[in-house]
Design an enzyme around this catalytic site. Structure first.
Site, mmCIF file in Angstrom:
data_model
loop_
_atom_site.group_PDB
_atom_site.id
_atom_site.type_symbol
_atom_site.label_atom_id
_atom_site.label_comp_id
_atom_site.label_asym_id
_atom_site.label_seq_id
_atom_site.Cartn_x
_atom_site.Cartn_y
_atom_site.Cartn_z
ATOM 1 N N LYS A 156 -0.078 3.411 6.620
ATOM 2 C CA LYS A 156 0.536 3.323 5.279
ATOM 3 C C LYS A 156 1.970 2.843 5.504
ATOM 4 O O LYS A 156 2.906 3.626 5.601
ATOM 5 C CB LYS A 156 0.462 4.693 4.588
ATOM 6 C CG LYS A 156 0.561 4.594 3.096
ATOM 7 C CD LYS A 156 0.147 5.887 2.422
ATOM 8 C CE LYS A 156 0.628 5.966 0.993
ATOM 9 N NZ LYS A 156 0.178 4.908 0.082
HETATM 10 N N1 PMP Z 1 -5.498 2.498 -0.448
HETATM 11 C C1 PMP Z 1 -4.195 2.201 -0.589
HETATM 12 C C2 PMP Z 1 -3.733 0.819 -0.292
HETATM 13 C C3 PMP Z 1 -3.282 3.190 -1.011
HETATM 14 O O1 PMP Z 1 -1.991 2.890 -1.156
HETATM 15 C C4 PMP Z 1 -3.766 4.482 -1.319
HETATM 16 C C5 PMP Z 1 -2.822 5.542 -1.804
HETATM 17 N N2 PMP Z 1 -2.248 6.253 -0.753
HETATM 18 C C6 PMP Z 1 -5.134 4.741 -1.150
HETATM 19 C C7 PMP Z 1 -5.980 3.723 -0.709
HETATM 20 C C8 PMP Z 1 -5.707 6.108 -1.405
HETATM 21 O O2 PMP Z 1 -5.278 7.013 -0.423
HETATM 22 P P1 PMP Z 1 -5.095 8.550 -0.740
HETATM 23 O O3 PMP Z 1 -6.335 9.007 -1.406
HETATM 24 O O4 PMP Z 1 -4.897 9.183 0.586
HETATM 25 O O5 PMP Z 1 -3.914 8.685 -1.622
#
Ligand code: PMP
Length: 310
Positions: free
Chosen positions: A155
């Site tokens: 991320k």
């Molecule tokens: N994909 C992307 C590109 C994201 O930014 C997010 C948000 N964090 C997610 C998927 C979903 O991840 P999560 O459920 O851990 O928030």
């Protein structure tokens, strides 16, 4: 309520947390972050931080990719975060943003010989996607970055330019969200969400090698589909046209929760209304994240009354 931040080993109002315009991460996108929710349980009068440990484990992995050193163990970061939520005094659902970044005031895109820094911010988050109404999505003309370019399993702030391009195109063309395909044309993910389909009674979602962030909501919803609805969960490569013929579609993410997708590229998904499985998962998920489901309480960390040593 003034937004609070943990920065330079202290809790302070966000207005006091400043960085230099020459900060490396500001110029080159060399930072990793998380989005975590803390949710208010009225009955128990408690804030619960959802899957906090898993978020910090993911942050640690992102930081390995970018050679960023975090300022302490996962337990330490969890404790700081719980204390930040506690100190901020919110009695409503809030959004927590930890961010680890290359802080040196140095010109040149690189990851070595640079200082690292870290903060955690907490604030309210206005409704991100209309969970109750459902959304309309399009397949984006922007492809998801490949692991060989900027790895989406991390991320990483810089990669969000890819998301911002896709989200903006979708918005300007009258859609709520973008679905990006991978460089080789398979369904990848949304600008900040994972994608789930219900197809012939199965729960189907792209696998990690399709350049997705391994979402924590994705993992939670997959477990709920399997354990609570008895569904077979399949992680596999998905073609674009499968989006059009799915019985149900939903996107999942910490900010987006579980949001029904009712239309993709002007084609109604199923009957164009919120599907049965989506509705069931939304209800289960909201109870779980608010600490209202005893079975999943290990996912909910209460905000602590404990002081963190600097
Ligand atoms: N994909 C992307 C590109 C994201 O930014 C997010 C948000 N964090 C997610 C998927 C979903 O991840 P999560 O459920 O851990 O928030």
């Amino acid at each position: 309520m003034p937004a609070l931040v943990y920065f330079h080993k202290q809790f302070m109002p966000v207005s006091e947390a400043k960085i230099s315009i020459m900060t490396h991460a500001f110029h080159y996108g060399t930072a990793c972050f998380e989005g975590i929710r803390a949710n208010w349980n009225q009955e128990k009068q408690q804030m619960y931080v959802f899957r906090m440990k898993e978020h910090y484990e993911r942050l640690q992995k992102s930081c390995r990719i970018l050679k960023i050193k975090l300022p302490g163990s996962i337990d330490h970061l969890c404790q700081i975060t719980a204390e930040l939520v506690e100190r901020s005094g919110f009695k409503e659902d809030v959004y927590i943003r930890p961010l680890a970044y290359k802080s040196s005031e140095v010109i040149g895109p690189k990851l070595y010989d640079l200082e690292d820094d870290f903060f955690v911010h907490v604030a309210q988050l206005p409704m991100y996607l209309d969970t109750e109404k459902g959304i309309k999505a399009c397949v984006s003309s922007w492809r998801r970055t490949d692991d060989s370019m900027i790895p989406p399993r991390g991320k990483i702030t810089g990669i969000y330019v890819n998301s911002a391009l896709a989200k903006t195109e979708a918005h300007e063309n009258g859609y709520d969200e973008a679905i990006m395909l991978s460089h080789d044309g398979h369904v990848s993910e949304g600008s900040g969400q994972n994608i789930m389909l219900v197809m012939d009674g199965k729960f189907v979602t792209p696998q990690s090698s399709d350049n997705i962030l391994m979402g924590i909501t994705r993992d939670s919803v997959m477990k709920l589909a399997r354990n609570e609805l008895g569904m077979e969960v399949v992680e596999r490569t998905i073609d674009r046209s499968e989006l059009y013929i799915a019985d149900e579609c939903m996107v999942t993410g910490t900010a987006s929760h579980v949001t029904p997708v009712l239309e993709i590229d002007h084609r109604p998904i199923g009957d164009g209304k919120i599907g049965k499985v989506t509705r069931q998962l939304m209800t289960l998920y909201f109870d779980v994240i608010h600490g209202r489901n005893q079975k999943y309480m290990e996912w909910c960390a209460p905000a602590l009354r404990k002081t963190v040593k600097a």
